[in-house]
Design a protein around this motif. Structure first.
Motif, short mmCIF file in Angstrom:
data_model
loop_
_atom_site.label_atom_id
_atom_site.label_comp_id
_atom_site.label_asym_id
_atom_site.label_seq_id
_atom_site.Cartn_x
_atom_site.Cartn_y
_atom_site.Cartn_z
N UNK A 120 4.63 10.40 -2.59
CA UNK A 120 5.07 11.06 -3.82
C UNK A 120 6.53 11.45 -3.69
N UNK A 121 7.31 11.19 -4.77
CA UNK A 121 8.69 11.65 -4.89
C UNK A 121 8.75 12.56 -6.11
N UNK A 122 9.89 13.21 -6.36
CA UNK A 122 9.96 14.07 -7.54
C UNK A 122 9.68 13.34 -8.84
N UNK A 123 9.91 12.02 -8.87
CA UNK A 123 9.79 11.29 -10.13
C UNK A 123 8.54 10.43 -10.23
N UNK A 124 7.93 10.06 -9.12
CA UNK A 124 6.78 9.15 -9.21
C UNK A 124 5.89 9.27 -7.98
N UNK A 125 4.70 8.73 -8.12
CA UNK A 125 3.76 8.63 -7.00
C UNK A 125 3.32 7.17 -6.91
N UNK A 126 3.24 6.66 -5.69
CA UNK A 126 2.88 5.26 -5.48
C UNK A 126 1.60 5.18 -4.66
N UNK A 127 0.64 4.41 -5.16
CA UNK A 127 -0.63 4.22 -4.47
C UNK A 127 -0.68 2.78 -3.93
N UNK A 128 -1.10 2.63 -2.69
CA UNK A 128 -1.22 1.31 -2.06
C UNK A 128 -2.68 1.13 -1.62
N UNK A 129 -3.31 0.08 -2.15
CA UNK A 129 -4.71 -0.18 -1.86
C UNK A 129 -4.82 -1.17 -0.69
N UNK A 130 -5.76 -0.89 0.19
CA UNK A 130 -6.03 -1.78 1.33
C UNK A 130 -7.05 -2.83 0.88
N UNK A 131 -6.54 -4.02 0.51
CA UNK A 131 -7.42 -5.06 -0.03
C UNK A 131 -8.39 -5.60 1.01
N UNK A 132 -8.03 -5.52 2.26
CA UNK A 132 -8.93 -6.02 3.31
C UNK A 132 -10.11 -5.08 3.51
N UNK A 133 -9.81 -3.78 3.50
CA UNK A 133 -10.88 -2.81 3.73
C UNK A 133 -11.82 -2.70 2.53
N UNK A 134 -11.28 -2.85 1.32
CA UNK A 134 -12.12 -2.71 0.12
C UNK A 134 -11.66 -3.72 -0.93
#
Length: 333
Positions: free
Chosen positions: A295-309
């Protein structure tokens, strides 16, 4: 509007004339009218015909009013603003000039209003907010076209009029786009209202995600600042804390500057602050969930683990709208 007035200002209908055969002057049943005497029966018939004609003309004028083809004078105190604001502020100097123009030459261009959807006897502006403000200051009635408009039609008319007159700055147009999106208007309606394509609308919404509303309010409309500079400022703000910039621009000495000058000041402050002024948050994880985020003051970034799920990212994406609606409902309650 009284029926009497409707009749008096209507234009008379064109009298239809019957063609008479040139060669054969013999009357044909049902075609040539029989001669009538000037007695009482004929007079009554003519009177009834005149009444019918006047009623038809009155109905025609009422239809024109319903379709918004007739200009009327309205008490400005009966007119409310649009339910979606498209301006950050009204320039008092420009408003003063408009007041003098209307004082000297009258209101040349009518505003567009609709009957207020919630309050009987009142109206709601689609466009013409500055003209409405000027007539209020002059204490005169505002010339307006009244038209039945849906919410979609109102915002499209509002946006297109402002685009045609080019009197909204880039950031005001971007803010208008965000407000329409927050009210669940479709992208097609927003693009039609602003007269932009999908790519241009996306850039507007990117700016609105990157630049906090508090900073936009502190800067103001910045009429000479275009898309490229706002995007540049947004990128600068992603890695720094913008609260000190908002505080600086809200100080009395900064409020004396023009809106364009406050934007330049914000850009200078953003460039002057090193990227490490507010350390970027390290990626975080949620226990048991194959997702990391930062998370930064302007945005939040989500990264999905495609191998795990595998497929979990698509599962979440399909439910984002529902999650956002739940979030909005929670804020309202």
């Amino acid at each position: 509007m009284a029926r009497k007035n409707l009749i008096e200002i209507s234009a008379p209908n064109t009298v239809r004339t019957e063609s008479v055969p040139a060669k054969d002057n013999r009357p044909i049943a049902g075609f040539l009218p029989q001669a009538r005497s000037g007695g009482p029966v004929g007079g009554i018939t003519r009177t009834l015909g005149n009444i019918t004609e006047k009623m038809e003309r009155a109905n025609d004028l009422e239809r024109q009013l319903a379709e918004g083809q007739t200009i009327v004078d309205i008490d400005p105190d009966l007119v409310d603003g649009s339910f979606v604001t498209d301006r950050l502020e009204i320039d008092l100097v420009e408003l003063g000039q408009l007041v003098e123009q209307i004082r000297e030459h009258g209101q040349q261009v009518p505003i567009l209003v609709r009957p207020h959807p919630e309050t009987k006897g009142r109206y709601q502006v689609a466009y013409g907010h500055r003209r409405l403000a000027a007539t209020r200051e002059l204490g005169i009635k505002v010339r307006a076209v009244i038209r039945q408009l849906t919410d979609d039609q109102l915002v499209v008319s509002q946006g297109q009029e402002n685009s045609a007159r080019t009197n909204l700055s880039y950031i005001e147009r971007a803010l208008f786009a965000l407000r329409l999106e927050q009210r669940d208007f479709g992208r097609d309606i927003i693009m039609a209202a602003l007269g932009v394509d999908k790519a241009a609308l996306s850039k507007m919404l990117i700016v609105m995600r990157q630049v906090p509303l508090a900073l936009i309010s502190a800067i103001g409309p910045a009429p000479d600042i275009g898309r490229r500079r706002w995007l540049e400022l947004g990128e600068r703000l992603e890695s720094i804390d913008c609260e000190p910039i908002v505080a600086e621009l809200s100080a009395d000495n900064s409020r004396k500057l023009s809106s364009d000058e406050r934007f330049q000041q914000a850009m200078t402050l953003a460039i002057g602050k090193p990227a490490s002024a507010k350390p970027a948050a390290a990626p975080s994880t949620i226990s048991g969930v194959p997702v990391t985020f930062k998370r930064t003051p302007a945005r939040a970034t989500f990264v999905f683990d495609s191998k795990a799920a595998p497929g979990f990212d698509q599962f979440v994406q399909e439910r984002l709208e529902t999650l956002f609606n739940e979030f909005q409902q929670g804020k309202e309650t």
